[in-house]
Design a protein around this motif. Structure first.
Motif, PDB file in Angstrom:
ATOM      1  N   ARG A 179      -3.964  -1.418  -8.092  1.00  0.00           N
ATOM      2  CA  ARG A 179      -3.154  -0.242  -7.756  1.00  0.00           C
ATOM      3  C   ARG A 179      -1.657  -0.488  -7.952  1.00  0.00           C
ATOM      4  O   ARG A 179      -0.852   0.410  -7.715  1.00  0.00           O
ATOM      5  N   LYS A 180      -1.308  -1.716  -8.354  1.00  0.00           N
ATOM      6  CA  LYS A 180       0.094  -2.096  -8.569  1.00  0.00           C
ATOM      7  C   LYS A 180       0.917  -1.878  -7.304  1.00  0.00           C
ATOM      8  O   LYS A 180       1.987  -1.264  -7.304  1.00  0.00           O
ATOM      9  N   GLU A 181       0.386  -2.390  -6.202  1.00  0.00           N
ATOM     10  CA  GLU A 181       1.055  -2.271  -4.916  1.00  0.00           C
ATOM     11  C   GLU A 181       1.267  -3.655  -4.311  1.00  0.00           C
ATOM     12  O   GLU A 181       0.499  -4.587  -4.568  1.00  0.00           O
ATOM     13  N   GLN A 182       2.278  -3.750  -3.474  1.00  0.00           N
ATOM     14  CA  GLN A 182       2.460  -4.941  -2.667  1.00  0.00           C
ATOM     15  C   GLN A 182       1.754  -4.753  -1.338  1.00  0.00           C
ATOM     16  O   GLN A 182       1.412  -3.633  -0.935  1.00  0.00           O
ATOM     17  N   GLU A 183       1.548  -5.844  -0.630  1.00  0.00           N
ATOM     18  CA  GLU A 183       0.788  -5.769   0.618  1.00  0.00           C
ATOM     19  C   GLU A 183       1.489  -4.883   1.646  1.00  0.00           C
ATOM     20  O   GLU A 183       0.844  -4.114   2.353  1.00  0.00           O
ATOM     21  N   TRP A 184       2.840  -4.965   1.723  1.00  0.00           N
ATOM     22  CA  TRP A 184       3.552  -4.159   2.707  1.00  0.00           C
ATOM     23  C   TRP A 184       3.446  -2.677   2.381  1.00  0.00           C
ATOM     24  O   TRP A 184       3.434  -1.826   3.286  1.00  0.00           O
ATOM     25  N   TYR A 252       6.454   5.905   1.237  1.00  0.00           N
ATOM     26  CA  TYR A 252       5.419   5.196   0.476  1.00  0.00           C
ATOM     27  C   TYR A 252       5.370   5.682  -0.971  1.00  0.00           C
ATOM     28  O   TYR A 252       5.330   4.875  -1.906  1.00  0.00           O
ATOM     29  N   TRP A 253       5.401   7.001  -1.156  1.00  0.00           N
ATOM     30  CA  TRP A 253       5.366   7.522  -2.530  1.00  0.00           C
ATOM     31  C   TRP A 253       6.615   7.117  -3.312  1.00  0.00           C
ATOM     32  O   TRP A 253       6.550   6.812  -4.504  1.00  0.00           O
ATOM     33  N   GLY A 254       7.759   7.123  -2.640  1.00  0.00           N
ATOM     34  CA  GLY A 254       8.981   6.731  -3.323  1.00  0.00           C
ATOM     35  C   GLY A 254       8.986   5.264  -3.700  1.00  0.00           C
ATOM     36  O   GLY A 254       9.441   4.893  -4.796  1.00  0.00           O
ATOM     37  N   SER A 255       8.457   4.400  -2.823  1.00  0.00           N
ATOM     38  CA  SER A 255       8.462   2.955  -3.105  1.00  0.00           C
ATOM     39  C   SER A 255       7.472   2.571  -4.176  1.00  0.00           C
ATOM     40  O   SER A 255       7.627   1.535  -4.833  1.00  0.00           O
ATOM     41  N   THR A 256       6.441   3.389  -4.395  1.00  0.00           N
ATOM     42  CA  THR A 256       5.433   3.086  -5.416  1.00  0.00           C
ATOM     43  C   THR A 256       5.600   3.946  -6.667  1.00  0.00           C
ATOM     44  O   THR A 256       4.691   4.003  -7.507  1.00  0.00           O
TER      45      THR A 256
END
Length: 731
Positions: A179-184, A252-256
């Protein structure tokens, strides 16, 4: 001869039936009490089971083992997953509401046993009912209320922390890479989601306190007007959690780099756009609940509260009707009550007369059906279209349904723009022949419990005296008519000006008898705080206006007739059964074939629309049928009563207002009243004097500072025999 014999047999048969009825009346209280005890026990068991669902729902055991098993066994082509949620979350609450209706209906037959408890009866819960918090953002809070609030907050913390603990364990590094996400970021997503899920718990209970004709609140000893503060607490909790839920998702949407999610309305899962619209409507509603806005711009507060419709409709679009079953029971009961109120408000009621006092206060006297019964401190909502077609205002009923079987009275003090317009309209030289008014109610406690005390001390400020008028009239009925022992009554009332002393003339009905007062141990301590001496001859300024009857006006009657609780239980059960039948047919023969098509899936939004339509139609049809049936029955009984008793005079000039006013037992009131000018009541001294060697019930209704002072005195160690009760209508 045959006719004569038939009449003799008929008389004998009727005498036999009357004797049988007397025997049944002797046995019925015991049978009814036993049945009520069984209903109460069943209610407690179901209620505890319902609470346990909320406690175990966040656990891993429930979500991984119990829920899949229940879903597998209860799944069907008629309801699907929605049927499982209706069974677990909706059915228990509606079942309790039906039980409550039956319980209260049976209680009407035990009216005397409920209302007139012995004065020496001790209540172990009184200690928990004493004020624990007096000043602060929560207002006056008793021990029971504080305990329940702490338990509810603990449930929210438990649910939120348990959900997060279980869901954090499902975070897999491989999926994060996919998902190309970090754990946080993944944890932020889950925190935002669980804030919304936790907010649903508050939303599930939000509408119970504002259901005026609720069959659940009386089982807990509550009324809708006294429960408004719980609605306020829940509203703040819900909006804090939902606002945090929405803001964290934006982060969350902005950071991803997926800010485009803001504009998506998904067809088969959670839809974002409806959630945003719902949150905006909720924020606009929430902003106007600030005390300064609510008190200074009440109309803005009142009108923006209708945004709850947008809030709830788009909430359903956001999560889907199936998931919304969590909060459906409270909203369902609220809609039933709201539609019944709408039906009642369509009828104009007959205003018989008005008494105008010099302190910008008016008493309105309505005609009512003899079958309409209500308890002291009940309220009624009125609307005067000539002033405003949208504004509805609550007022305390100061009449007594036992003393005044055909009249209902309310007192309105000119304190706001609406009430001042009404006062000037009635007090203007141009006489009115008719004033069109619609009502909703009355609403009030299912029982009266103040008779259990040895002494009742009632503390009021200004118009706060109005609920105590109904209590004093109930005590007059109990002592003079029923000849039962009543508590000693001390009324401590504070007014700003001497003209407001005329409100004491309303303590007795306009047709009251002077023999009623000696049966009641009444002492009145009246304080005029802003004047050193009496400056108003109010006896010359008191006026009475009589209105001509109009064919379109009808006496005030209960919207569901004298057996309103039984009819309410029938409406709740029949409307829900109708909803299940209709939605089952639609699902089986329309939605189910589409969902199981290889290329098509039925839209979640369209499914929600269908459920909402069926939901509302079921309530509207069953409630309308019940109201029309009861309206027909009331009309027939009224016609029979008119044929027996004769019609009332239609010419207002035949009534001498001065003669009616002279019938007031003012001498008895003057002997019981002591007026103090230029000083405020020393409440601590007065209350402690009344508390010596007796069980004292302290009732207070008035300004905020007065309520806080009385609550502080009653919560002190030196007043352990005082039992505080707040009567407040500050919405």
């Amino acid at each position: 001869m045959v006719t004569f014999s038939y009449k003799i047999l008929l008389i004998i048969d009727q005498a036999f039936l009357r004797e049988r009825e007397r025997e049944m009346e002797k046995k019925s209280p015991t049978c009814i009490a036993t049945l009520r005890a069984a209903l109460r026990l069943t209610f407690i068991v179901v209620f505890l089971g319902y609470l346990m669902i909320w406690i175990v729902m966040p656990t891993h055991k429930y979500r991984q083992n119990w829920w899949p098993s229940i879903q597998k066994k209860a799944d069907s082509t008629y309801f699907g997953l929605q049927g499982v949620r209706l069974l677990i979350y909706v059915l228990p609450v509606l079942f309790m509401a039906v039980l409550g209706g039956l319980y209260l209906h049976l209680g009407n037959n035990l009216h005397d046993d409920i209302n007139f408890e012995s004065n020496g009866k001790k209540h172990h819960m009184e200690l928990w009912k004493r004020p624990m918090l007096v000043k602060g953002p929560l207002g006056i809070v008793s021990g029971i209320e504080l305990t329940l609030l702490v338990m509810f907050m603990a449930l929210l913390v438990w649910s939120f922390s348990t959900y997060l603990h279980n869901i954090f364990g499902l975070i897999i590094p491989a999926k994060l890479l996919e998902r190309k996400e970090q754990e946080w970021q993944a944890k932020l997503n889950f925190v935002a989601l669980m804030l919304g899920v936790t907010g649903n718990i508050g939303l599930a209970f939000l509408f119970f306190p504002v259901t005026r004709g609720s069959s659940l609140l009386p089982l807990f000893g509550l009324t809708s007007e006294a429960s408004i503060k719980y609605h306020i607490w829940l509203g703040h909790i819900v909006m804090v959690l939902f606002t945090a839920h929405g803001l964290l998702y934006f982060v969350y949407w902005g950071s991803t780099n997926r800010i485009s999610e803001v504009l998506k309305w998904q067809e088969t899962r959670i839809a974002n756009v409806p959630g945003e619209v719902s949150l905006l409507a909720g924020l606009a509603l929430w902003a106007t609940t600030h005390p300064r806005i609510r008190l200074k711009m009440f109309e803005l507060f009142f009108y923006t509260h209708y945004l709850y419709i947008l809030f709830m409709v788009f909430y359903l679009f956001h999560v889907g009707f199936t998931y919304a079953c969590f909060m459906l029971p409270g909203f369902y009961l609220f809609l039933v009550d709201r539609y019944l109120r709408f039906l009642q408000s369509r009828q104009s009621v007959r205003l018989v007369s008005a008494r105008i006092l010099p302190c910008e206060t008016v008493e309105l006297n309505f005609s009512k059906t003899p079958s309409l019964k209500y308890n002291p401190t009940s309220i009624i909502f009125i609307n005067v279209p000539s002033i405003s077609k949208l504004q509805w205002h609550p007022f305390t009923i100061n009449s007594n349904s036992n003393l005044e079987a055909e009249n209902l009275s309310i007192v309105i003090k000119g304190e706001g723009s609406w009430s001042k317009k009404l006062y000037h309209m009635l007090s203007s030289p141009s006489s009115l022949e008719r004033l069109e008014i619609s009502v909703e109610g009355p609403y009030g406690p299912a029982t009266t419990h103040f008779l259990r005390h040895d002494t009742i001390v009632m503390v009021s400020g200004g118009s706060g005296i109005t609920p105590f008028i109904s209590i004093i009239r109930e005590l007059i009925f109990t002592s003079a008519i029923l000849e039962l022992k009543t508590p000693r009554v001390v009324l401590i009332c504070a007014f700003k000006h001497s003209s407001e002393l005329t409100m004491l003339d309303l303590l007795l009905p306009i047709s009251g008898t002077s023999s009623a007062a000696p049966h009641l141990q009444l002492k009145i301590e009246a304080y005029v705080t802003r004047e050193k001496e009496h400056t108003t001859d109010h006896s010359k300024l008191l006026q009475a206006i009589w209105f001509k009857p109009h064919p379109r006006d009808a006496p005030i009657s209960a919207v569901l007739g004298p057996n309103c609780w039984l009819w309410l239980a029938a409406i709740i059960s029949s409307s829900f059964i109708s909803f299940l039948i209709l939605i089952g047919i639609i699902t089986r023969y329309y939605i189910y074939p589409i969902d199981h098509d290889t290329y098509r899936v039925y839209s979640l939004s369209l499914r929600t629309v269908l459920n909402i339509l069926v939901f509302c139609i079921s309530i509207a049809v069953t409630a309308s049928a019940a109201v029309l049936w009861n309206k027909k029955q009331i009309a027939q009984k009224s016609k029979q009563f008119e044929n027996v008793e004769g019609t009332t005079p239609t010419d207002s000039t035949t009534i001498n207002a001065d003669r009616e006013l002279e019938s007031l037992p003012s001498q008895s009131l003057m002997q019981a009243t002591k007026v103090h000018y230029g000083e405020r009541p020393d409440l601590k001294r007065l209350l402690l004097e009344c508390s010596k060697g007796s069980d004292v019930g302290v009732l207070v209704c008035g300004p905020r500072n007065m309520r806080h002072e009385v609550a502080t005195i009653c919560s002190s160690i030196s007043a352990d025999n005082m039992h505080f009760e707040l009567i407040s209508f500050n919405w």
